[in-house]
Structures are given as C-alpha cells and as structure tokens.
Design a protein around this motif. Structure first.
Motif, PDB file in Angstrom:
ATOM      1  N   VAL A  61       0.848  -1.200   0.000  1.00  0.00           N
ATOM      2  CA  VAL A  61       0.000   0.000   0.000  1.00  0.00           C
ATOM      3  C   VAL A  61       0.882   1.247   0.000  1.00  0.00           C
ATOM      4  N   THR A  64       2.265   1.802  -3.419  1.00  0.00           N
ATOM      5  CA  THR A  64       1.229   2.298  -4.321  1.00  0.00           C
ATOM      6  C   THR A  64       0.984   3.785  -4.102  1.00  0.00           C
ATOM      7  N   ILE A  65       0.953   4.208  -2.844  1.00  0.00           N
ATOM      8  CA  ILE A  65       0.791   5.631  -2.528  1.00  0.00           C
ATOM      9  C   ILE A  65       1.943   6.426  -3.133  1.00  0.00           C
ATOM     10  N   LYS A  68       1.717   6.652  -6.989  1.00  0.00           N
ATOM     11  CA  LYS A  68       0.709   7.616  -7.423  1.00  0.00           C
ATOM     12  C   LYS A  68       1.164   9.046  -7.150  1.00  0.00           C
ATOM     13  N   PHE A 104      -1.999  -4.203  -7.388  1.00  0.00           N
ATOM     14  CA  PHE A 104      -1.734  -2.805  -7.046  1.00  0.00           C
ATOM     15  C   PHE A 104      -0.845  -2.149  -8.103  1.00  0.00           C
ATOM     16  N   VAL A 108      -2.517   0.952 -10.186  1.00  0.00           N
ATOM     17  CA  VAL A 108      -2.075   2.350 -10.062  1.00  0.00           C
ATOM     18  C   VAL A 108      -1.571   2.883 -11.403  1.00  0.00           C
ATOM     19  N   LEU A 118      -6.838   7.471  -4.198  1.00  0.00           N
ATOM     20  CA  LEU A 118      -6.555   6.194  -3.551  1.00  0.00           C
ATOM     21  C   LEU A 118      -7.391   6.076  -2.292  1.00  0.00           C
ATOM     22  N   ASN A 119      -8.250   5.091  -2.284  1.00  0.00           N
ATOM     23  CA  ASN A 119      -9.043   4.788  -1.102  1.00  0.00           C
ATOM     24  C   ASN A 119      -9.287   3.288  -1.070  1.00  0.00           C
ATOM     25  N   THR A 122     -10.976   1.779  -4.146  1.00  0.00           N
ATOM     26  CA  THR A 122     -10.100   1.650  -5.312  1.00  0.00           C
ATOM     27  C   THR A 122      -9.276   0.372  -5.223  1.00  0.00           C
ATOM     28  N   PHE A 123      -8.676   0.117  -4.072  1.00  0.00           N
ATOM     29  CA  PHE A 123      -7.875  -1.090  -3.901  1.00  0.00           C
ATOM     30  C   PHE A 123      -8.741  -2.341  -4.056  1.00  0.00           C
ATOM     31  N   TRP A 126      -9.439  -2.930  -7.702  1.00  0.00           N
ATOM     32  CA  TRP A 126      -8.260  -3.479  -8.375  1.00  0.00           C
ATOM     33  C   TRP A 126      -8.121  -4.969  -8.103  1.00  0.00           C
TER      34      TRP A 126
END
Length: 144
Positions: A61, A64-65, A68, A104, A108, A118-119, A122-123, A126
């Motif tokens: 995670v 991914t943050i 993005k 992920f 992304v 991103l919340n 969304t995950f 995916w």
C-alpha cells in the motif's frame, strides 16, 4: 508446400516446485508474471504467520501511494492500510502476495481503468478486476 515449424521447449516445466515458462515461448513478460504469480507462491490462507502478510500488504500500500505521488497524512495512510488489509484477509485469501502486488502495480498504472484517488474502494476494485480482467488473457496466452 507447407510451412511446418518445429517448436521445441514449448511446455511449461516444474523445477524445484516452481513452474518455469521457457523464454522461447511467445508470451509477453506481463502475461508470464501474471500466470506465474498464482502458481509459484503460497496463497495467503496457507501462510501461517499473519504478521508476514500484514507487513507485506502495508508495504505494498505504501509503494502504491508513492507510485501515485499522493501526499497523504500519516493517519489517513494508517487507516487505508488497515482497511485494505481487512478486505484482503476477509475476501481475497485465495490470492498470493505476489498477485496482490501485481494488482496494485497494474491498478495504479491504469491497466484496470481510470481511478480518481486512492481509497479502500479503489484497492478493492483493483483486486476484483485483477482476477476478471488481467488474469484471463494471461492464462489464454499461456495455454496456447
């Protein structure tokens, strides 16, 4: 006159309990890694130490943050990691950690459609789309 081409090494082999797709096969690297992600790694439900699972999900995670480029407060990051981990442990234990990573990664990068922010939704999307959008073409190309 027919054009018969003899193809050798066109079967997937198992070596040291891992499947190997020969490099000679005309399969993209993306399809190769998608196919093998569910075959060469243990399912989340088979991993005994859940601390390993939780730490890896949190790391994914965070990656991914960063991918993005979102500037998210620490409290929101913590909440997001907790929600995503809960969703995975509840609904996606038949995935491997490698499949989660690829979901992920491709999510992304917009491989499963556009997304806005991103919340946890969304995950979750995916993770669902990974199974129904990305895996079928990969399995089809490997089966050929």
């Amino acid at each position: 006159m027919t054009n018969i081409i003899k193809v050798e090494n066109n079967i997937i082999v198992k070596k040291d309990d891992k499947l190997i797709i020969p490099k000679e096969l005309p399969i993209s690297n993306k399809h190769r890694e998608l196919f093998l992600s569910g075959k060469n790694f243990p399912k989340i439900s088979e991993i005994q130490d859940m601390n390993i699972v939780v730490k890896e999900i949190h790391k994914l995670v965070n990656m991914t943050i960063m991918d993005k480029g979102v500037n998210m407060p620490t409290e929101e990051q913590t909440y997001l990691k907790q929600r995503v981990t809960e969703d995975i442990v509840r609904d996606f234990t038949r995935y491997t950690l490698e499949e989660i990573k690829l979901a992920f990664y491709y999510g992304v990068r917009g491989e499963m459609g556009d997304f806005f922010g991103l919340n946890s939704s969304t995950f979750y999307k995916w993770l669902k789309d990974f199974r129904y959008e990305l895996l079928p073409p990969a399995f089809k190309s490997v089966q050929k």
